[in-house]
Design a protein around this motif. Structure first.
Motif, short mmCIF file in Angstrom:
data_model
loop_
_atom_site.label_atom_id
_atom_site.label_comp_id
_atom_site.label_asym_id
_atom_site.label_seq_id
_atom_site.Cartn_x
_atom_site.Cartn_y
_atom_site.Cartn_z
N MET A 1 0.84 -1.19 0.00
CA MET A 1 0.00 0.00 0.00
C MET A 1 0.88 1.25 0.00
N ALA A 2 0.65 2.13 -0.92
CA ALA A 2 1.45 3.34 -1.04
C ALA A 2 1.07 4.35 0.05
N ALA A 3 2.02 5.18 0.39
CA ALA A 3 1.76 6.25 1.36
C ALA A 3 0.78 7.24 0.74
N PRO A 4 -0.08 7.85 1.55
CA PRO A 4 -1.02 8.82 0.99
C PRO A 4 -0.27 10.03 0.44
N SER A 5 -0.81 10.62 -0.60
CA SER A 5 -0.17 11.79 -1.20
C SER A 5 -0.50 13.04 -0.40
N TYR A 6 0.30 14.07 -0.64
CA TYR A 6 0.05 15.36 0.00
C TYR A 6 -1.36 15.84 -0.30
N TYR A 7 -1.77 15.69 -1.55
CA TYR A 7 -3.08 16.20 -1.95
C TYR A 7 -4.22 15.48 -1.25
N THR A 8 -4.03 14.22 -0.93
CA THR A 8 -5.04 13.47 -0.17
C THR A 8 -5.16 14.02 1.25
N LEU A 9 -4.04 14.47 1.80
CA LEU A 9 -4.00 14.94 3.19
C LEU A 9 -4.04 16.46 3.32
N LYS A 10 -4.12 17.17 2.21
CA LYS A 10 -4.02 18.63 2.23
C LYS A 10 -4.99 19.28 3.21
N SER A 11 -6.25 18.89 3.20
CA SER A 11 -7.22 19.53 4.09
C SER A 11 -6.92 19.21 5.56
N HIS A 12 -6.43 18.01 5.81
CA HIS A 12 -6.03 17.64 7.18
C HIS A 12 -4.87 18.51 7.64
N TYR A 13 -3.87 18.68 6.77
CA TYR A 13 -2.72 19.54 7.10
C TYR A 13 -3.17 20.97 7.36
N ALA A 14 -4.12 21.46 6.57
CA ALA A 14 -4.62 22.82 6.74
C ALA A 14 -5.28 22.99 8.10
N ARG A 15 -6.05 22.00 8.53
CA ARG A 15 -6.68 22.05 9.86
C ARG A 15 -5.64 22.05 10.96
N LEU A 16 -4.61 21.23 10.81
CA LEU A 16 -3.54 21.20 11.81
C LEU A 16 -2.82 22.55 11.89
N TRP A 17 -2.55 23.16 10.72
CA TRP A 17 -1.85 24.44 10.68
C TRP A 17 -2.66 25.52 11.42
N VAL A 18 -3.96 25.56 11.15
CA VAL A 18 -4.82 26.57 11.76
C VAL A 18 -4.92 26.37 13.28
N SER A 19 -4.89 25.14 13.74
CA SER A 19 -5.05 24.87 15.16
C SER A 19 -3.72 24.88 15.94
N MET A 20 -2.61 25.05 15.22
CA MET A 20 -1.31 25.02 15.86
C MET A 20 -1.13 26.17 16.84
N GLU A 21 -0.53 25.87 17.97
CA GLU A 21 -0.18 26.89 18.95
C GLU A 21 1.28 26.67 19.36
N ILE A 22 2.00 27.76 19.47
CA ILE A 22 3.39 27.69 19.92
C ILE A 22 3.40 27.89 21.43
N ARG A 23 3.97 26.92 22.12
CA ARG A 23 4.09 27.05 23.57
C ARG A 23 5.04 28.21 23.90
N PRO A 24 4.67 29.05 24.83
CA PRO A 24 5.55 30.16 25.20
C PRO A 24 6.97 29.69 25.58
N SER A 25 7.07 28.54 26.18
CA SER A 25 8.39 28.03 26.60
C SER A 25 9.27 27.65 25.41
N LYS A 26 8.69 27.50 24.23
CA LYS A 26 9.44 27.12 23.02
C LYS A 26 9.66 28.30 22.07
N ALA A 27 9.04 29.42 22.32
CA ALA A 27 9.07 30.56 21.39
C ALA A 27 10.49 31.04 21.10
#
Length: 113
Positions: A1-27
């Motif tokens: 079974m081939a790995a999923p392509s970027y385009y298959t996961l694009k909307s998932h990646y977009a949701r992750l990007w929008v929900s990302m938060e940088i911890r103040p301790s890592k800034a």
């Protein structure tokens, strides 16, 4: 079974990007790494021109795999004095060590597709 392509996961990646938060301790660490990457934009741009991968993505991979150390393979952070030992082992296939960072970085991007 081939790995999923970027385009298959694009909307998932977009949701992750929008929900990302940088911890103040890592800034501060994130800012320092971003400054290292931006300072070497010219070197990353040369790889980008050869591969079509944006320069900042090359920089992010370099930070992840080698801590932005230009004496190490982009593939996995192994020394440029020899072919890679860690996965992927034996890269680059062409040429002889010690390798130039740009040549090895282009090999790494092309190898991973």
């Amino acid at each position: 079974m081939a790995a999923p392509s970027y385009y298959t996961l694009k909307s998932h990646y977009a949701r992750l990007w929008v929900s990302m938060e940088i911890r103040p301790s890592k800034a501060a660490d994130i800012d320092a790494t971003a400054q290292k990457i931006v300072a070497k934009k010219t070197r990353y741009s040369a790889v980008a021109e050869a591969t079509g991968v944006p320069w900042y993505v090359v920089g992010l991979i370099h930070a992840l795999e080698a801590g932005c150390d230009f004496s190490c393979h982009l593939h996995n952070g192994d020394s440029l004095k020899a072919r890679t030992h860690q996965v992927p082992a034996g890269r680059p296939k062409a040429g002889e060590p010690p390798f130039q960072w740009k040549d090895s970085a282009i090999d790494a991007i092309r190898y991973d597709g």
